[in-house]
Design a protein around this motif. Sequence first.
Motif, PDB file in Angstrom:
ATOM      1  N   GLY A 259       0.814  -1.213   0.000  1.00  0.00           N
ATOM      2  CA  GLY A 259       0.000   0.000   0.000  1.00  0.00           C
ATOM      3  C   GLY A 259       0.842   1.253   0.000  1.00  0.00           C
ATOM      4  N   ARG A 260       1.920   1.246   0.762  1.00  0.00           N
ATOM      5  CA  ARG A 260       2.796   2.424   0.811  1.00  0.00           C
ATOM      6  C   ARG A 260       3.476   2.661  -0.536  1.00  0.00           C
ATOM      7  N   LEU A 261       3.875   1.586  -1.196  1.00  0.00           N
ATOM      8  CA  LEU A 261       4.525   1.739  -2.492  1.00  0.00           C
ATOM      9  C   LEU A 261       3.536   2.202  -3.554  1.00  0.00           C
ATOM     10  N   VAL A 262       2.298   1.736  -3.504  1.00  0.00           N
ATOM     11  CA  VAL A 262       1.280   2.230  -4.434  1.00  0.00           C
ATOM     12  C   VAL A 262       1.085   3.726  -4.236  1.00  0.00           C
ATOM     13  N   THR A 263       1.038   4.178  -2.979  1.00  0.00           N
ATOM     14  CA  THR A 263       0.916   5.612  -2.703  1.00  0.00           C
ATOM     15  C   THR A 263       2.121   6.369  -3.247  1.00  0.00           C
ATOM     16  N   ALA A 264       3.319   5.822  -3.044  1.00  0.00           N
ATOM     17  CA  ALA A 264       4.533   6.481  -3.529  1.00  0.00           C
ATOM     18  C   ALA A 264       4.569   6.555  -5.045  1.00  0.00           C
ATOM     19  N   SER A 265       3.899   5.622  -5.718  1.00  0.00           N
ATOM     20  CA  SER A 265       3.918   5.596  -7.184  1.00  0.00           C
ATOM     21  C   SER A 265       3.214   6.804  -7.800  1.00  0.00           C
ATOM     22  N   ARG A 266       2.416   7.527  -7.004  1.00  0.00           N
ATOM     23  CA  ARG A 266       1.711   8.694  -7.540  1.00  0.00           C
ATOM     24  C   ARG A 266       2.679   9.765  -8.025  1.00  0.00           C
ATOM     25  N   SER A 267       3.829   9.881  -7.370  1.00  0.00           N
ATOM     26  CA  SER A 267       4.767  10.945  -7.731  1.00  0.00           C
ATOM     27  C   SER A 267       6.140  10.413  -8.104  1.00  0.00           C
ATOM     28  N   ALA A 268       6.254   9.112  -8.333  1.00  0.00           N
ATOM     29  CA  ALA A 268       7.547   8.510  -8.670  1.00  0.00           C
ATOM     30  C   ALA A 268       7.698   8.358 -10.175  1.00  0.00           C
ATOM     31  N   ALA A 269       8.940   8.430 -10.635  1.00  0.00           N
ATOM     32  CA  ALA A 269       9.214   8.131 -12.041  1.00  0.00           C
ATOM     33  C   ALA A 269       9.124   6.637 -12.294  1.00  0.00           C
ATOM     34  N   LEU A 270       9.481   5.843 -11.281  1.00  0.00           N
ATOM     35  CA  LEU A 270       9.495   4.385 -11.417  1.00  0.00           C
ATOM     36  C   LEU A 270       9.529   3.779 -10.026  1.00  0.00           C
ATOM     37  N   VAL A 271       8.783   2.691  -9.830  1.00  0.00           N
ATOM     38  CA  VAL A 271       8.857   1.915  -8.596  1.00  0.00           C
ATOM     39  C   VAL A 271       9.511   0.578  -8.940  1.00  0.00           C
ATOM     40  N   GLY A 288       5.546 -12.415  -6.161  1.00  0.00           N
ATOM     41  CA  GLY A 288       5.363 -11.979  -4.787  1.00  0.00           C
ATOM     42  C   GLY A 288       4.147 -11.081  -4.627  1.00  0.00           C
ATOM     43  N   SER A 289       3.615 -11.029  -3.418  1.00  0.00           N
ATOM     44  CA  SER A 289       2.393 -10.263  -3.171  1.00  0.00           C
ATOM     45  C   SER A 289       2.598  -8.771  -3.376  1.00  0.00           C
ATOM     46  N   VAL A 290       3.758  -8.245  -3.011  1.00  0.00           N
ATOM     47  CA  VAL A 290       4.014  -6.810  -3.196  1.00  0.00           C
ATOM     48  C   VAL A 290       4.086  -6.478  -4.681  1.00  0.00           C
ATOM     49  N   ALA A 291       4.830  -7.264  -5.447  1.00  0.00           N
ATOM     50  CA  ALA A 291       4.910  -7.036  -6.894  1.00  0.00           C
ATOM     51  C   ALA A 291       3.541  -7.169  -7.536  1.00  0.00           C
ATOM     52  N   ASN A 292       2.784  -8.148  -7.125  1.00  0.00           N
ATOM     53  CA  ASN A 292       1.447  -8.359  -7.688  1.00  0.00           C
ATOM     54  C   ASN A 292       0.539  -7.160  -7.417  1.00  0.00           C
ATOM     55  N   ALA A 293       0.557  -6.647  -6.194  1.00  0.00           N
ATOM     56  CA  ALA A 293      -0.273  -5.492  -5.852  1.00  0.00           C
ATOM     57  C   ALA A 293       0.125  -4.264  -6.657  1.00  0.00           C
ATOM     58  N   LEU A 294       1.416  -4.062  -6.837  1.00  0.00           N
ATOM     59  CA  LEU A 294       1.870  -2.902  -7.611  1.00  0.00           C
ATOM     60  C   LEU A 294       1.468  -3.013  -9.073  1.00  0.00           C
ATOM     61  N   LEU A 295       1.599  -4.191  -9.649  1.00  0.00           N
ATOM     62  CA  LEU A 295       1.225  -4.362 -11.051  1.00  0.00           C
ATOM     63  C   LEU A 295      -0.251  -4.060 -11.265  1.00  0.00           C
ATOM     64  N   HIS A 296      -1.077  -4.334 -10.286  1.00  0.00           N
ATOM     65  CA  HIS A 296      -2.507  -4.096 -10.424  1.00  0.00           C
ATOM     66  C   HIS A 296      -2.923  -2.667 -10.093  1.00  0.00           C
ATOM     67  N   HIS A 297      -2.193  -1.995  -9.180  1.00  0.00           N
ATOM     68  CA  HIS A 297      -2.730  -0.747  -8.639  1.00  0.00           C
ATOM     69  C   HIS A 297      -1.808   0.465  -8.719  1.00  0.00           C
ATOM     70  N   ALA A 298      -0.553   0.295  -9.115  1.00  0.00           N
ATOM     71  CA  ALA A 298       0.358   1.440  -9.167  1.00  0.00           C
ATOM     72  C   ALA A 298      -0.116   2.470 -10.181  1.00  0.00           C
ATOM     73  N   HIS A 299       0.158   3.727  -9.890  1.00  0.00           N
ATOM     74  CA  HIS A 299      -0.264   4.826 -10.756  1.00  0.00           C
ATOM     75  C   HIS A 299       0.791   5.181 -11.799  1.00  0.00           C
ATOM     76  N   GLY A 300       1.935   4.551 -11.739  1.00  0.00           N
ATOM     77  CA  GLY A 300       3.002   4.819 -12.691  1.00  0.00           C
ATOM     78  C   GLY A 300       3.734   3.535 -13.031  1.00  0.00           C
ATOM     79  N   PRO A 301       4.804   3.619 -13.810  1.00  0.00           N
ATOM     80  CA  PRO A 301       5.543   2.421 -14.226  1.00  0.00           C
ATOM     81  C   PRO A 301       6.139   1.655 -13.051  1.00  0.00           C
ATOM     82  N   VAL A 302       6.121   0.337 -13.176  1.00  0.00           N
ATOM     83  CA  VAL A 302       6.665  -0.562 -12.154  1.00  0.00           C
ATOM     84  C   VAL A 302       7.692  -1.475 -12.805  1.00  0.00           C
TER      85      VAL A 302
END
Length: 308
Positions: A259-271, A288-302
Amino acid sequence: MSNAVVIAAVDGSEHSLRALEWARTAALRHRAGLLVAHVLPDETQLYAGLRSELHDAAQAEPFADPAGDRARAFLAAAPERPAEIAYESLEGSVPEALRVIAPGARMLVLGSRGRGGFASLLLGSNSRAVATTAPCPVVVVPHADRGVEAAAEPSAGRVVLGLHAAETPDSVLDFAFAEAAARGTAVQVVSAYAVPPSPLLLIDSPFTVVPPEGLPDDGDAVPAEREMLRSQTERLEPLRARYPDVPVEQASVPGDAAGRLVTASRSAALVVVGRHHPRRSPRNLFIGSVANALLHHAHGPVAVVPTL
């Protein structure tokens, strides 16, 4: 790895052209070649197979290739192009065909969903399969709908690294720092520590970022946070030596890392995260669960990085 090629996987959809643009700038940034690859549709592959049986192989007949044509037109209109650009049409399933050409690549870039995805689909099956199995780092660029909210905020341009200090593979750290060095930006390192449930813990509360010299040593931080920051500092020491010009910001946050990384993705160039759960074998096909969550919900490139 400095001369390794950047691969852009395209299918002619708008989503894949967003990924192609990201790959174009990445290739320029790293002074690398760009390989534009696409898997031929099933009907084209069938036609090509029948044609090879009925005609002389020495007299190849051209066939329609709209995805390749659109990619060429897109790059032709770009303001700047990498010095070396190659195109490759592939046969077979999308994940397998891309997996075959990916060894040794700097990264493989693709959109979060392809031409066949439903409008509400967060992550296409091919994108997930490639991110799960490719032998090189995979960058998944989200479709426009997921980027709208992020676009409202000014981008800090930093590279965010999700780090489990004791278990994240070195390849993940090196990819994040190399990307930050190429961009001339900072790496923000985010690690999570477990805390007992509390009604006072705000799930969406912002986390604190501290420079190395600001690490708490006077007991002000909770023990788990203090220990996590210390572990971060120790793990990052070789990277700081290798990339002395890359600023480093450290954050130790309670609770849910994803969840914290998804939030950080709002203003990041890349996670940047590792592919597998750190306790599983690198050959495990589960992401992994963290990678899976980011691929589904991140606001920027992962970027999902395997153990190399």
